[in-house]
Scaffold this motif. Structure first.
Motif, mmCIF file in Angstrom:
data_model
loop_
_atom_site.group_PDB
_atom_site.id
_atom_site.type_symbol
_atom_site.label_atom_id
_atom_site.label_comp_id
_atom_site.label_asym_id
_atom_site.label_seq_id
_atom_site.Cartn_x
_atom_site.Cartn_y
_atom_site.Cartn_z
ATOM 1 N N TRP A 305 -48.078 39.883 52.332
ATOM 2 C CA TRP A 305 -46.820 40.625 52.283
ATOM 3 C C TRP A 305 -45.665 39.652 52.146
ATOM 4 N N SER A 306 -44.662 40.044 51.375
ATOM 5 C CA SER A 306 -43.465 39.208 51.276
ATOM 6 C C SER A 306 -42.703 39.242 52.598
ATOM 7 N N ASP A 307 -42.086 38.116 52.941
ATOM 8 C CA ASP A 307 -41.355 38.024 54.202
ATOM 9 C C ASP A 307 -40.092 38.885 54.195
ATOM 10 N N THR A 308 -39.554 39.132 53.004
ATOM 11 C CA THR A 308 -38.302 39.893 52.897
ATOM 12 C C THR A 308 -38.475 41.020 51.878
ATOM 13 N N ILE A 309 -37.479 41.896 51.817
ATOM 14 C CA ILE A 309 -37.475 42.968 50.826
ATOM 15 C C ILE A 309 -37.357 42.349 49.433
ATOM 16 N N ALA A 310 -38.278 42.696 48.547
ATOM 17 C CA ALA A 310 -38.315 42.089 47.216
ATOM 18 C C ALA A 310 -37.760 43.001 46.125
ATOM 19 N N HIS A 311 -37.744 44.314 46.362
ATOM 20 C CA HIS A 311 -37.238 45.263 45.370
ATOM 21 C C HIS A 311 -36.784 46.514 46.118
ATOM 22 N N PRO A 312 -35.983 47.368 45.490
ATOM 23 C CA PRO A 312 -35.464 48.562 46.182
ATOM 24 C C PRO A 312 -36.603 49.456 46.674
ATOM 25 N N PRO A 313 -36.617 49.809 47.951
ATOM 26 C CA PRO A 313 -37.688 50.684 48.476
ATOM 27 C C PRO A 313 -37.497 52.126 48.024
#
Length: 566
Positions: A305-313
């Motif tokens: 899993w990416s540590d941060t938000i990578a694209h709009p949820p």
């Protein structure tokens, strides 16, 4: 080395290989391997008169499973092959692991020399030094492939976890690809390569939100699928038919709804390593046949899993986790007291199609009897407009006797002449002017790419943004290269039209098949059906099954009644 008069005009066949793992242009790779091979034989007066070059195939595949390498091995047995020796530009691309020790005896048996630059000429099969050198290169080839896999997986893990980078593949339903700037690798950036990211698709993102909302409101998979189909909302395969040519796209399936509800990328985080490629032995009793690659799901604890938000949820983390909790609870409720079933071997698994919808029929066991069933309306929200019974069943025991009887009869000694004549007459035409569909499709793609490239050059000449135009051209060039590779492979693998003598030679071993069918156990009989490339289509209205056998280049067909004879 200095040549001898006997070697002055020696004719060579060249063998080489390039795969997608190497990230190389097939044309460039062929050229440098051919240059290296030519440089070895030219001082002796040798010339290359035939080429065998495999494209897009892993080095781990044995020679018999590489189309051009297999053709080369077959040519060795032909006294009129047209060459006296074989030269290889780089043995690490030709041999992997113990492949040299399995292949060299074939060359020796037919008296064909094998030349490689690493020994300065022809390999001496009696030389321990040469044998050791080639074995080392096979081990180096295997080690190199393993190191590349480890480096790539490690790099992709860090890119997904730390950077949240989109690592390629098809965007999930509800998203589309957007430009994310130039590639961080200077060399790739200079070639016009750019990164991509996910952004909500205005047409499909609301559908994903609706699916989650309906599921959290206690609607089941089929109810959601029915509602979406009833409202005329295209299913994932209909929304992107170019990427789903194997799907009908007629309506929403329960499995599509479930997959969307299970996809964690809708929370805005990049998730990688959900699946893996396992290499499984084709036959544990014959390791020389090599491996086949199978995709398998990793345990959720292995997902990256990416540590941060990578694209709009598209959904909140709370809603996603609540949906997973409901799905898990439903699963436990259904399976908690279910007895573990014994795995059964189905003879026709994957070979039987439903004549009403064209889908493969599922293998199923009831009352200790093997059946094949199609539950199209049960799986797809189509019951309101598709003429298909809720369940279509056919028992395996009603098919196998008639099928085996046909095979035994068709290839019986007194029927062979007639069967061979029918096989020869029924072959697809491969004469001059006949182009395989794969080649035609590839040529269309190449022509479309060439037209696009001309347009992009015109835009660049008119003052268009160089970076943007370069990105467009890089993408189209990649598509064109893939199409050229597809066309060349299809041309190389196109079956020639067999003569009656060719077919008689092929079916000469079918006495073994007939004996196998008489008293074979399940696995052996299943292997025979697959070797003959059987395709069966069940028509429930007429209670008949149409059977086609397509062993390699030949073709034959028959219709059998499920109950009541042939």
């Amino acid at each position: 080395m200095t040549g001898t008069p006997a070697e002055a005009h020696r004719r060579f066949a060249f063998y080489g290989r390039v795969s997608t793992e190497d990230q190389q242009d097939p044309v460039a790779s062929r050229n440098w391997q051919l240059t290296r091979a030519t440089g070895l034989i030219e001082p002796t007066g040798g010339i290359i008169v035939a080429e065998f070059f495999d494209i897009g195939l892993s080095r781990s595949l044995p020679w018999k499973r590489r189309p051009h390498a297999a053709r080369l091995l077959d040519a060795l047995a032909d006294p009129n092959r047209g060459f006296d020796a074989v030269v290889i530009g780089e043995p690490q691309r030709a041999f992997y692991g113990n492949q040299y020790s399995l292949t060299m005896p074939v060359f020796s048996h037919y008296g064909v020399d094998l030349w490689v630059p690493e020994v300065g000429g022809a390999i001496d099969p009696e030389s321990e030094a040469h044998d050791l050198i080639m074995s080392v290169f096979g081990g180096m080839s295997k080690g190199e492939r393993t190191r590349v896999k480890v480096r790539v997986r490690t790099a992709m893990t860090s890119q997904a976890k730390i950077e949240g980078r989109f690592l390629g593949g098809r965007p999930p339903y509800g998203y589309r690809l957007a430009d994310a700037g130039p590639h961080p690798n200077p060399g790739k950036a200079a070639d016009g390569r750019r990164l991509h990211k996910l952004e909500p698709d205005p047409a499909t993102a609301p559908v994903v939100r609706r699916i989650f909302a309906m599921y959290l409101a206690n609607n089941g998979y089929f109810a959601i699928a029915e509602a979406l189909t009833r409202d005329g909302i295209p299913s994932p395969s209909a929304a992107d038919p170019a990427r789903n040519p194997h799907r009908t796209g007629e309506g929403w399936a329960k499995s599509a709804v479930k997959n969307i509800l299970s996809n964690p990328r809708y929370t805005g985080r990049q998730v990688w390593n959900k699946q893996r490629k396992d290499e499984v032995l084709l036959d544990v009793n014959d390791v020389a046949l090599g491996y086949e690659t199978r995709m398998r799901w990793n345990d959720k604890t292995s997902w990256v899993w990416s540590d941060t938000i990578a694209h709009p949820p598209l959904v909140t983390v709370n809603d996603f986790e609540l949906a997973q909790t409901i799905m898990a609870a439903s699963g436990r409720g259904r399976t908690g007291n279910r007895q573990r079933k014994v795995r059964r071997h189905y003879l026709l698994r994957g070979l039987l199609l439903c004549g009403l919808c064209g889908r493969k029929m599922q293998s199923h066991q009831a009352h200790e009897t093997a059946y094949y069933r199609c539950r199209y309306p049960n799986e797809y929200a189509l019951a309101n407009h598709v003429q298909h019974p809720r369940n279509v069943y056919v028992a395996e025991r009603d098919i196998i006797p008639a099928l085996d009887n046909w095979l035994l009869t068709a290839f019986a000694p007194h029927r062979l002449t007639d069967t061979i004549r029918r096989l020869h007459a029924a072959q697809p035409d491969t004469g001059p002017g006949v182009v395989a569909p794969e080649i035609t499709a590839a040529n269309k793609i190449i022509a479309a790419c060439d037209a696009k490239l001309l347009q992009y050059r015109a835009i660049a000449d008119a003052g268009g943004d160089p970076a943007t135009v370069a990105a467009w051209m890089a993408e189209v060039n990649a598509q064109r290269a893939a199409a050229v590779t597809q066309r060349d492979q299809a041309a190389a693998q196109a079956p020639r039209r067999l003569t009656e003598d060719d077919i008689r030679h092929l079916v000469g071993s079918l006495d073994d098949i007939r004996n196998t069918l008489r008293n074979a156990h399940h696995q052996a009989k299943s292997n025979v059906y697959r070797a003959l490339r059987l395709a069966l289509t069940y028509n429930p209205g007429q209670n008949k099954i149409s059977v086609e056998a397509k062993p390699d280049a030949d073709y034959c067909g028959v219709t059998v009644r499920v109950r009541g004879g042939t």
